[in-house]
Structures are given as structure tokens and as C-alpha cells.
Design an enzyme around this catalytic site. Structure first.
Site, PDB file in Angstrom:
ATOM      1  N   ARG A 163      -3.665   3.125   6.696  1.00  0.00           N
ATOM      2  CA  ARG A 163      -3.628   4.148   5.649  1.00  0.00           C
ATOM      3  C   ARG A 163      -5.063   4.615   5.442  1.00  0.00           C
ATOM      4  NH1 ARG A 163      -2.322   1.729  -0.073  1.00  0.00           N
ATOM      5  NH2 ARG A 163      -4.533   2.093  -0.406  1.00  0.00           N
ATOM      6  N   HIS A 184      -3.660   4.940  -2.014  1.00  0.00           N
ATOM      7  CA  HIS A 184      -2.191   5.000  -1.958  1.00  0.00           C
ATOM      8  C   HIS A 184      -1.681   6.405  -2.257  1.00  0.00           C
ATOM      9  CE1 HIS A 184       1.990   3.891  -2.489  1.00  0.00           C
ATOM     10  NE2 HIS A 184       1.969   4.466  -3.666  1.00  0.00           N
ATOM     11  N   TYR A 205     -10.243  -2.047  -4.500  1.00  0.00           N
ATOM     12  CA  TYR A 205      -9.623  -3.214  -3.869  1.00  0.00           C
ATOM     13  C   TYR A 205      -9.734  -3.257  -2.340  1.00  0.00           C
ATOM     14  CZ  TYR A 205      -5.810   0.206  -3.239  1.00  0.00           C
ATOM     15  OH  TYR A 205      -5.086   1.322  -2.918  1.00  0.00           O
TER      16      TYR A 205
HETATM   17  C1  TPP Z   1      11.332  -1.089  -6.386  1.00  0.00           C
HETATM   18  C2  TPP Z   1       9.967  -0.550  -6.537  1.00  0.00           C
HETATM   19  N1  TPP Z   1       8.969  -1.370  -6.917  1.00  0.00           N
HETATM   20  C3  TPP Z   1       7.722  -0.876  -7.044  1.00  0.00           C
HETATM   21  C4  TPP Z   1       7.472   0.442  -6.829  1.00  0.00           C
HETATM   22  C5  TPP Z   1       6.058   0.978  -6.963  1.00  0.00           C
HETATM   23  N2  TPP Z   1       5.562   1.282  -5.625  1.00  0.00           N
HETATM   24  C6  TPP Z   1       5.562   2.539  -5.143  1.00  0.00           C
HETATM   25  S1  TPP Z   1       4.968   2.606  -3.599  1.00  0.00           S
HETATM   26  C7  TPP Z   1       4.684   0.947  -3.548  1.00  0.00           C
HETATM   27  C8  TPP Z   1       4.071   0.308  -2.357  1.00  0.00           C
HETATM   28  C9  TPP Z   1       4.985   0.188  -1.213  1.00  0.00           C
HETATM   29  O1  TPP Z   1       4.224  -0.212  -0.120  1.00  0.00           O
HETATM   30  P1  TPP Z   1       4.735  -0.094   1.344  1.00  0.00           P
HETATM   31  O2  TPP Z   1       6.198  -0.302   1.366  1.00  0.00           O
HETATM   32  O3  TPP Z   1       3.914  -0.962   2.200  1.00  0.00           O
HETATM   33  O4  TPP Z   1       4.515   1.457   1.704  1.00  0.00           O
HETATM   34  P2  TPP Z   1       3.145   2.264   1.870  1.00  0.00           P
HETATM   35  O5  TPP Z   1       2.944   2.992   0.565  1.00  0.00           O
HETATM   36  O6  TPP Z   1       2.074   1.312   2.168  1.00  0.00           O
HETATM   37  O7  TPP Z   1       3.377   3.214   3.001  1.00  0.00           O
HETATM   38  C10 TPP Z   1       5.058   0.358  -4.745  1.00  0.00           C
HETATM   39  C11 TPP Z   1       4.914  -1.065  -5.042  1.00  0.00           C
HETATM   40  C12 TPP Z   1       8.550   1.273  -6.446  1.00  0.00           C
HETATM   41  N3  TPP Z   1       8.377   2.571  -6.181  1.00  0.00           N
HETATM   42  N4  TPP Z   1       9.780   0.752  -6.287  1.00  0.00           N
END
Ligand code: TPP
Ligand code: MG
Length: 339
Positions: A255, A259, A268
């Protein structure tokens, strides 16, 4: 994976079954996505886009997989980091910008969803929620329907490694494997779930390892290499339509940004790590490869980049001028009957 290079002078230049046209198209989609992504970020910093999430660094994985699927026939279940995927499938720059500006003609949701929550009926791109991994059981349902109807169709769910910790992942993969459904589970492992590094998310190196527990192949692929991703996705699709069941593909990516536009990853994430990831940027790497193959040269690349820049400018102007959703439309699709 053995992939043959064809370097004969003249027309017959390619990699595997990808000829010069297909390779340039793949590169163009990666570059267009990057340009849209950079512009979206600028728009958010200018206060013209409310909130954006980028797919910068994920382009080779997303476009490489899209190009291996039957676009217009297979079901695509993206997540919020899927800008490059939907450009790879066929969404236009204007359609992307309509979503970012949240305008009424936005095909994804008529301006209702957050930006980067794409859907498109013509391309069978199914809109999802921000709630991570909910698209996985949706893909399984579509794969079940494809199996029952006997169509030559697969359903592909895209998600992050963090999303693989959700119950939806377990339930979806288990059901799909038990019923040998034509599904592909495509994990884009960028090492972070917002600020949570992978080592705090799971005690394994590869999400693909989990596939064995469900009874399906788990494949790790270099997500910086669009050809490797293309080949892995093509093989998974062939298995799926042959009735051999689902595959879990894990593309290792990076990435490049925080985020989202509302996150500050300097809190972080060591800068050296980001710099090392940027040095492995899949787009210039693919460009060098295409130049070495004789598919591209600096002049044709410049022409392509100029066309893309004009396309993005046009899309911003077009979307900015498009109407907002009407206030009278506020409750449409919310209640069965507007009260
Ligand atoms: C059930 C749930 N828990 C928490 C969140 C908050 N949240 C949004 S994106 C994210 C990170 C997800 O990371 P990953 O699956 O590795 O995808 P990336 O963003 O790294 O592509 C979180 C925790 C959410 N949207 N849904
Ligand atoms: Mg992640």
C-alpha cells in the site's frame, strides 16, 4: 510458472497468450488507474472530494486479475481498494469521477455511496458495503447461482488480508469448497489493516495457507507482477469452470499511501518501508518490461501518458459539472415505499 516470451520481430511479440495489444491494454489500464488515483487524492486535499481510498501499489494485482476473467460475464465483487480493478474491468474515467464527486449520474450508486464503492450493472460489478468481507458470502451466492444455472461464469471476491480474519471469510470459503463452486477468492495482502500490521493480525506468513483448511488450493503470487497475477487468475478460472471448485489467490502487494485520505500512516509506518515499496512500483517495472520486449518505447509511452492525462482532465470537468442527486430522491431504495 513457465511463461513463454515471444520476441520475433514484427507482430508476433507477446508473453504467453497476451499479444502486444493485450499487454499495452493492461499497461494502459494500470496507468489510467494510477492517474485517476493521484487526481482523486489531490481533489480530496482540495476539499472537492470528501473521502478517498487509493489502490496505489495494487494496480498490477487488480488489473492483472481483471484481464484474466470474462469481463461482462463473470461477477466482480470489489472492495474499497478496487479502483484499479474496476478500471481493469471496464469502468471509464468519467464513471470513476462521477463516483468521487458523488453526482446523480454516478453508475455506482447515484452519488449515495462513499467514493470508491463501485458497482456497474453492465460489467457485473456488484456494489458492496464498507464492512469488510461482506462481499465474500455475496460472491459465494453468485457462484452458487452460476453453478445451478450451468453458466460458464465465475464470481470473484476481492479483499485484504485483514478481511481474511472475518467470519465471512471462513463461512464463504468453507461453503464454496464444500459445494465446489466456481468462485475465486482474491486476497490483496498489503501487510496492513489500517494501522494493524500483519503480524498482529495472524500468526502465519501467507493467507493462502488457510486454503488447505477448507479444501481448496491456496496460491501465493507476486502482486507486483501483472503477468504472474494474470496467469494465476486464469488457472483459477479454468478450475472453477471445469467444476473443480474455488481457489484462494493471495497477491503480495504494498500500500503506497495511508489507509485513506483521512489517515496519517506516519504515525505507525516507518518511512523506509514506504520508500522500499515505492522503489518496487509495479507500473514503471511493467513499462521497462514492455520496452525490453519491444511492445512499447519512450515515445509511445509519452503519447499514452498524454492521452491519459487528457482523459482524467475531461473526467474531472465532466463529473464536476454533473448534477447532484435530487433531494427528493433521498429515501429512494431506503424504504419499500417512500413515506
Ligand atoms: C467489520 C469491520 N471492522 C472494521 C472495519 C474498519 N476497517 C475498514 S478498512 C479496515 C482494514 C481492512 O484491512 P485489509 O482487509 O487488510 O484491507 P486493506 O485496506 O489493507 O486493503 C478496517 C479495520 C470495517 N470496515 N468493517
Ligand atoms: Mg491490508
Amino acid at each position: 510458472m513457465a511463461i513463454s516470451l515471444r520476441r520475433q520481430p514484427g507482430a508476433n511479440v507477446g508473453i504467453g497468450d497476451l499479444d502486444a495489444g493485450a499487454l499495452t491494454d493492461m499497461y494502459r489500464r494500470m496507468a489510467l488507474s494510477r492517474a485517476l488515483d493521484l487526481r482523486a487524492w489531490t481533489l480530496s486535499r482540495q476539499g472537492r472530494a470528501h473521502f478517498v481510498i487509493t489502490s496505489r501499489g495494487h494496480e498490477a494485482a487488480e488489473v492483472g486479475s481483471a484481464c484474466a476473467l470474462a469481463r461482462g460475464r463473470d461477477w466482480f465483487l470489489p472492495y474499497y481498494r478496487s479502483l484499479a480493478l474496476v478500471v481493469g474491468v471496464g469502468m471509464t474515467a468519467r464513471e470513476v469521477m462521477l463516483s468521487i464527486f458523488a453526482r446523480a449520474p454516478d453508475p455506482s450508486s447515484g452519488g449515495r455511496q462513499l467514493a470508491m464503492h463501485f458497482s456497474h450493472p453492465d460489467w457485473r460489478i456488484i456494489g458492496g458495503s464498507s464492512v469488510v468481507s461482506t462481499q465474500i458470502p455475496h460472491a459465494v451466492g453468485l457462484a452458487l447461482s452460476a453453478k445451478l444455472s450451468g453458466e460458464d461464469v465465475v464470481a470473484v471476491a476481492y479483499f485484504g488480508e485483514g478481511g481474511s480474519s472475518k467470519g465471512d471469510f471462513h463461512e464463504g470459503l468453507n461453503f464454496a469448497a464444500v459445494h465446489r463452486l466456481p468462485a475465486i477468492f482474491f486476497c490483496e495482502n498489503n501487510g496492513y489493516a489500517i494501522s494493524v500490521p500483519q503480524r498482529k493480525q495472524m500468526a502465519i506468513q501467507d493467507v493462502a495457507t488457510r486454503a488447505a483448511a477448507y479444501g481448496m488450493p491456496g496460491v501465493v503470487v507476486d502482486g507486483n507482477d501483472p503477468i504472474a497475477v494474470y496467469e494465476a487468475t486464469k488457472a483459477a478460472r479454468a478450475r472453477a469452470v471445469a467444476g473443480e471448485g474455488p481457489t484462494l489467490i493471495e497477491a503480495k502487494v504494498a500500500r503506497f499511501t495511508a489507509h485513506s485520505s483521512d489517515d496519517d500512516d506516519r504515525l505507525y509506518r516507518p518511512r523506509e518501508e514506504v520508500e522500499a515499496a515505492l522503489a518496487r512500483d509495479p507500473i514503471p517495472a511493467f513499462k521497462r518490461r514492455l520496452i525490453a520486449l519491444g511492445v512499447l518505447d519512450e515515445a509511445s509511452d509519452k503519447e499514452l501518458q498524454d492521452r491519459i492525462a487528457a482523459e482524467v482532465d475531461d473526467a474531472v470537468e465532466y463529473a464536476d459539472a454533473a448534477p447532484d442527486p435530487a433531494a427528493s430522491d433521498l429515501l429512494t431504495h431506503i424504504f419499500a415505499e417512500t413515506t
